[in-house]
Design a protein around this motif. Structure first.
Motif, PDB file in Angstrom:
ATOM      1  N   LYS A   1       2.170   9.701   8.284  1.00  0.00           N
ATOM      2  CA  LYS A   1       2.374   8.270   8.057  1.00  0.00           C
ATOM      3  C   LYS A   1       1.269   7.469   8.736  1.00  0.00           C
ATOM      4  CE  LYS A   1       6.604   6.869   8.195  1.00  0.00           C
ATOM      5  NZ  LYS A   1       6.915   6.341   6.841  1.00  0.00           N
ATOM      6  N   THR A   2       0.570   6.674   7.946  1.00  0.00           N
ATOM      7  CA  THR A   2      -0.471   5.803   8.473  1.00  0.00           C
ATOM      8  C   THR A   2       0.133   4.446   8.808  1.00  0.00           C
ATOM      9  OG1 THR A   2      -2.143   6.901   7.112  1.00  0.00           O
ATOM     10  CG2 THR A   2      -2.715   4.751   8.031  1.00  0.00           C
ATOM     11  N   VAL A   3       0.031   4.052  10.076  1.00  0.00           N
ATOM     12  CA  VAL A   3       0.536   2.764  10.545  1.00  0.00           C
ATOM     13  C   VAL A   3      -0.649   1.978  11.091  1.00  0.00           C
ATOM     14  CG1 VAL A   3       2.144   1.578  12.080  1.00  0.00           C
ATOM     15  CG2 VAL A   3       2.763   3.805  11.106  1.00  0.00           C
ATOM     16  N   PHE A   4      -1.164   1.093  10.258  1.00  0.00           N
ATOM     17  CA  PHE A   4      -2.384   0.366  10.579  1.00  0.00           C
ATOM     18  C   PHE A   4      -3.498   1.364  10.918  1.00  0.00           C
ATOM     19  CE2 PHE A   4       1.039  -2.757  11.612  1.00  0.00           C
ATOM     20  CZ  PHE A   4       0.800  -3.580  10.519  1.00  0.00           C
ATOM     21  N   GLU A   5      -3.956   1.417  12.171  1.00  0.00           N
ATOM     22  CA  GLU A   5      -5.076   2.300  12.514  1.00  0.00           C
ATOM     23  C   GLU A   5      -4.629   3.623  13.128  1.00  0.00           C
ATOM     24  OE1 GLU A   5      -8.103   1.507  11.562  1.00  0.00           O
ATOM     25  OE2 GLU A   5      -7.290  -0.373  10.786  1.00  0.00           O
ATOM     26  N   GLU A   6      -3.341   3.863  13.200  1.00  0.00           N
ATOM     27  CA  GLU A   6      -2.831   5.066  13.837  1.00  0.00           C
ATOM     28  C   GLU A   6      -2.098   5.949  12.826  1.00  0.00           C
ATOM     29  OE1 GLU A   6      -0.620   6.363  18.025  1.00  0.00           O
ATOM     30  OE2 GLU A   6      -0.823   4.255  17.465  1.00  0.00           O
ATOM     31  N   THR A   7      -2.111   7.268  13.077  1.00  0.00           N
ATOM     32  CA  THR A   7      -1.456   8.221  12.186  1.00  0.00           C
ATOM     33  C   THR A   7      -0.386   8.988  12.955  1.00  0.00           C
ATOM     34  OG1 THR A   7      -3.481   8.493  10.899  1.00  0.00           O
ATOM     35  CG2 THR A   7      -1.805  10.176  10.635  1.00  0.00           C
TER      36      THR A   7
ATOM     37  N   LEU B   1       9.519   7.187  16.057  1.00  0.00           N
ATOM     38  CA  LEU B   1       8.623   6.256  15.368  1.00  0.00           C
ATOM     39  C   LEU B   1       9.189   4.842  15.428  1.00  0.00           C
ATOM     40  CD1 LEU B   1       6.162   5.694  13.554  1.00  0.00           C
ATOM     41  CD2 LEU B   1       7.639   6.184  11.594  1.00  0.00           C
ATOM     42  N   LEU B   2      10.490   4.687  15.162  1.00  0.00           N
ATOM     43  CA  LEU B   2      11.105   3.362  15.202  1.00  0.00           C
ATOM     44  C   LEU B   2      10.985   2.743  16.590  1.00  0.00           C
ATOM     45  CD1 LEU B   2      12.760   1.121  13.889  1.00  0.00           C
ATOM     46  CD2 LEU B   2      14.828   2.406  14.461  1.00  0.00           C
ATOM     47  N   ASP B   3      11.232   3.534  17.623  1.00  0.00           N
ATOM     48  CA  ASP B   3      11.126   3.024  18.994  1.00  0.00           C
ATOM     49  C   ASP B   3       9.704   2.553  19.288  1.00  0.00           C
ATOM     50  OD1 ASP B   3      13.789   3.584  19.400  1.00  0.00           O
ATOM     51  OD2 ASP B   3      13.429   5.469  20.483  1.00  0.00           O
ATOM     52  N   THR B   4       8.723   3.326  18.839  1.00  0.00           N
ATOM     53  CA  THR B   4       7.319   2.972  19.064  1.00  0.00           C
ATOM     54  C   THR B   4       6.967   1.675  18.348  1.00  0.00           C
ATOM     55  OG1 THR B   4       6.661   5.295  19.326  1.00  0.00           O
ATOM     56  CG2 THR B   4       4.929   3.717  18.756  1.00  0.00           C
ATOM     57  N   LEU B   5       7.366   1.562  17.091  1.00  0.00           N
ATOM     58  CA  LEU B   5       7.036   0.374  16.311  1.00  0.00           C
ATOM     59  C   LEU B   5       7.730  -0.871  16.855  1.00  0.00           C
ATOM     60  CD1 LEU B   5       7.153   1.753  12.654  1.00  0.00           C
ATOM     61  CD2 LEU B   5       5.167   1.404  14.125  1.00  0.00           C
ATOM     62  N   MET B   6       8.974  -0.736  17.264  1.00  0.00           N
ATOM     63  CA  MET B   6       9.695  -1.886  17.812  1.00  0.00           C
ATOM     64  C   MET B   6       9.061  -2.367  19.106  1.00  0.00           C
ATOM     65  SD  MET B   6      13.724  -1.064  16.978  1.00  0.00           S
ATOM     66  CE  MET B   6      14.229  -2.662  17.612  1.00  0.00           C
ATOM     67  N   LYS B   7       8.570  -1.439  19.908  1.00  0.00           N
ATOM     68  CA  LYS B   7       7.908  -1.804  21.158  1.00  0.00           C
ATOM     69  C   LYS B   7       6.601  -2.541  20.886  1.00  0.00           C
ATOM     70  CE  LYS B   7       6.178   0.191  25.473  1.00  0.00           C
ATOM     71  NZ  LYS B   7       5.989   1.450  26.260  1.00  0.00           N
TER      72      LYS B   7
ATOM     73  N   SER C   1       0.853  -1.189   0.000  1.00  0.00           N
ATOM     74  CA  SER C   1       0.000   0.000   0.000  1.00  0.00           C
ATOM     75  C   SER C   1       0.889   1.238   0.000  1.00  0.00           C
ATOM     76  CB  SER C   1      -0.926  -0.005   1.222  1.00  0.00           C
ATOM     77  OG  SER C   1      -0.170  -0.068   2.415  1.00  0.00           O
ATOM     78  N   GLN C   2       0.267   2.411   0.084  1.00  0.00           N
ATOM     79  CA  GLN C   2       1.016   3.669   0.166  1.00  0.00           C
ATOM     80  C   GLN C   2       0.581   4.377   1.437  1.00  0.00           C
ATOM     81  OE1 GLN C   2       2.238   5.167  -4.100  1.00  0.00           O
ATOM     82  NE2 GLN C   2       0.023   5.123  -4.006  1.00  0.00           N
ATOM     83  N   ASN C   3       1.511   4.521   2.370  1.00  0.00           N
ATOM     84  CA  ASN C   3       1.175   4.959   3.720  1.00  0.00           C
ATOM     85  C   ASN C   3       1.574   6.393   4.036  1.00  0.00           C
ATOM     86  OD1 ASN C   3       0.445   2.135   4.490  1.00  0.00           O
ATOM     87  ND2 ASN C   3       2.635   1.787   4.209  1.00  0.00           N
TER      88      ASN C   3
ATOM     89  N   ILE D   1       1.381  22.521   0.696  1.00  0.00           N
ATOM     90  CA  ILE D   1       1.109  22.683   2.123  1.00  0.00           C
ATOM     91  C   ILE D   1       1.457  21.390   2.855  1.00  0.00           C
ATOM     92  CG2 ILE D   1      -0.667  23.145   3.856  1.00  0.00           C
ATOM     93  CD1 ILE D   1      -2.164  24.749   1.762  1.00  0.00           C
ATOM     94  N   ALA D   2       2.202  21.501   3.933  1.00  0.00           N
ATOM     95  CA  ALA D   2       2.625  20.331   4.693  1.00  0.00           C
ATOM     96  C   ALA D   2       1.425  19.704   5.412  1.00  0.00           C
ATOM     97  CB  ALA D   2       3.684  20.722   5.711  1.00  0.00           C
ATOM     98  N   PRO D   3       1.393  18.383   5.534  1.00  0.00           N
ATOM     99  CA  PRO D   3       0.329  17.727   6.298  1.00  0.00           C
ATOM    100  C   PRO D   3       0.429  18.105   7.774  1.00  0.00           C
ATOM    101  CG  PRO D   3       2.055  16.154   5.747  1.00  0.00           C
ATOM    102  CD  PRO D   3       2.369  17.422   4.999  1.00  0.00           C
ATOM    103  N   LYS D   4      -0.688  18.021   8.487  1.00  0.00           N
ATOM    104  CA  LYS D   4      -0.721  18.460   9.890  1.00  0.00           C
ATOM    105  C   LYS D   4      -1.311  17.418  10.837  1.00  0.00           C
ATOM    106  CE  LYS D   4      -1.243  23.286   8.449  1.00  0.00           C
ATOM    107  NZ  LYS D   4      -2.097  24.507   8.506  1.00  0.00           N
ATOM    108  N   LYS D   5      -1.855  16.354  10.284  1.00  0.00           N
ATOM    109  CA  LYS D   5      -2.564  15.374  11.110  1.00  0.00           C
ATOM    110  C   LYS D   5      -1.615  14.300  11.627  1.00  0.00           C
ATOM    111  CE  LYS D   5      -6.240  11.895  10.783  1.00  0.00           C
ATOM    112  NZ  LYS D   5      -7.232  11.251   9.872  1.00  0.00           N
ATOM    113  N   GLY D   6      -1.779  13.924  12.893  1.00  0.00           N
ATOM    114  CA  GLY D   6      -1.032  12.795  13.428  1.00  0.00           C
ATOM    115  C   GLY D   6      -0.275  13.112  14.703  1.00  0.00           C
ATOM    116  N   LYS D   7       0.156  12.071  15.380  1.00  0.00           N
ATOM    117  CA  LYS D   7       0.951  12.186  16.593  1.00  0.00           C
ATOM    118  C   LYS D   7       2.364  12.598  16.206  1.00  0.00           C
ATOM    119  CE  LYS D   7       2.630   9.436  20.511  1.00  0.00           C
ATOM    120  NZ  LYS D   7       2.634   8.081  21.134  1.00  0.00           N
ATOM    121  N   VAL D   8       2.825  13.734  16.733  1.00  0.00           N
ATOM    122  CA  VAL D   8       4.110  14.295  16.330  1.00  0.00           C
ATOM    123  C   VAL D   8       5.265  13.476  16.906  1.00  0.00           C
ATOM    124  CG1 VAL D   8       5.617  16.323  16.407  1.00  0.00           C
ATOM    125  CG2 VAL D   8       3.140  16.602  16.126  1.00  0.00           C
ATOM    126  N   THR D   9       6.226  13.152  16.051  1.00  0.00           N
ATOM    127  CA  THR D   9       7.421  12.411  16.463  1.00  0.00           C
ATOM    128  C   THR D   9       8.513  12.641  15.425  1.00  0.00           C
ATOM    129  OG1 THR D   9       8.257  10.227  17.144  1.00  0.00           O
ATOM    130  CG2 THR D   9       6.739  10.278  15.276  1.00  0.00           C
TER     131      THR D   9
END
Length: 259
Positions: free
Chosen positions: A125-131, A235-241, A107-109, A222-230
């Protein structure tokens, strides 16, 4: 008479090829590029089959091969100015969903805003159900430019090779007829616009299908604005956890989400 005939033929030849030379006489510094991502679904699916899941994955894969095409095609656009780009995926065809459609690489995330002059990017970046909203510097790619050329979307392009993320082999084709150091997804850093990218061992590619050289209205990029800022490390730390107990699925998914 023969001289006149030959002269006339020469003039006709010149007139007939003039448009080809004039097509890209003006170096484009603004416009929109339409890309197509191609993913070899058969190769992608095989990466997820192992001895623990083959009892139900193999029959599902066999059924997939009977009902779905081998290559999944996805559309996107890259809107660009001389120092900024915005990569935007088009909505995927929902009728194409089914078994294996949730594999991240298929897909394109990402929606990616890149400031080329500042070497920074903002990625929604869309990661499954989270942005997530990933703010960081652009990826530094050690490109090696070769002498190989090919035509893409009517532009003469030169090949460059690189390794990213320690192990992913990248083949890119850029054109200096668009003197903007951008490209699809997070691929940048060449002396011209990247119109083609292939990841041979990841079984996917992005190639431009149409380039529209046009002035952009103010406020287009225009830059995107939606999502949890990181940032990328966060992001890598979150995904690995989250994926620490996902086995081989985590390995392939992490690679796709961090690309």
């Amino acid at each position: 008479m023969r001289r006149i005939t030959l002269l006339s033929a020469f003039l006709l030849l010149i007139l007939s090829i003039k448009p080809a030379f004039a097509q890209h006489a003006r170096f484009a510094t603004e416009g929109i590029i339409e890309f197509e991502k191609s993913v070899n679904m058969h190769a992608q699916i095989k990466k997820y089959i192992n001895k623990d899941n083959e009892a139900y994955y193999i029959p599902a894969f066999d059924q997939y091969k009977k009902t779905k095409p081998q290559f999944r095609l996805l559309k996107s656009t890259l809107t660009f100015s001389k120092d900024k780009t915005l990569f935007s995926p088009a909505p995927a065809d929902e009728s194409d969903r089914g078994w294996f459609s949730d594999i991240p690489a298929t897909s394109q995330n990402n929606i990616i805003y890149t400031d080329l002059s500042a070497n920074t990017s903002i990625v929604q970046k869309t990661v499954f159900e989270e942005t997530f909203l990933v703010r960081d510097s652009t990826r530094k790619i050690n490109w090696k430019i070769t002498s190989e050329t090919r035509d893409i979307a009517g532009y003469s392009c030169r090949r460059a090779n690189a390794i990213i993320m320690d192990s992913i082999y990248v083949v890119a084709f850029y054109t200096d007829e668009i003197p903007v150091s951008g490209g699809p997804e997070s691929f940048t850093g060449l002396p011209g616009m990247i119109l083609g990218v292939a990841l041979p061992h990841e079984n996917m590619s992005w190639f431009a299908k149409l380039v529209t050289d046009k002035s952009l209205p103010s406020g287009t990029l225009i830059a995107p604005k939606k999502g949890k800022v990181t940032n990328n490390k966060g992001l890598l730390d979150t995904l690995m956890k989250v994926m620490k107990n996902w086995g081989t699925y985590a390995q392939h998914s992490l690679k796709s989400f961090m690309m």
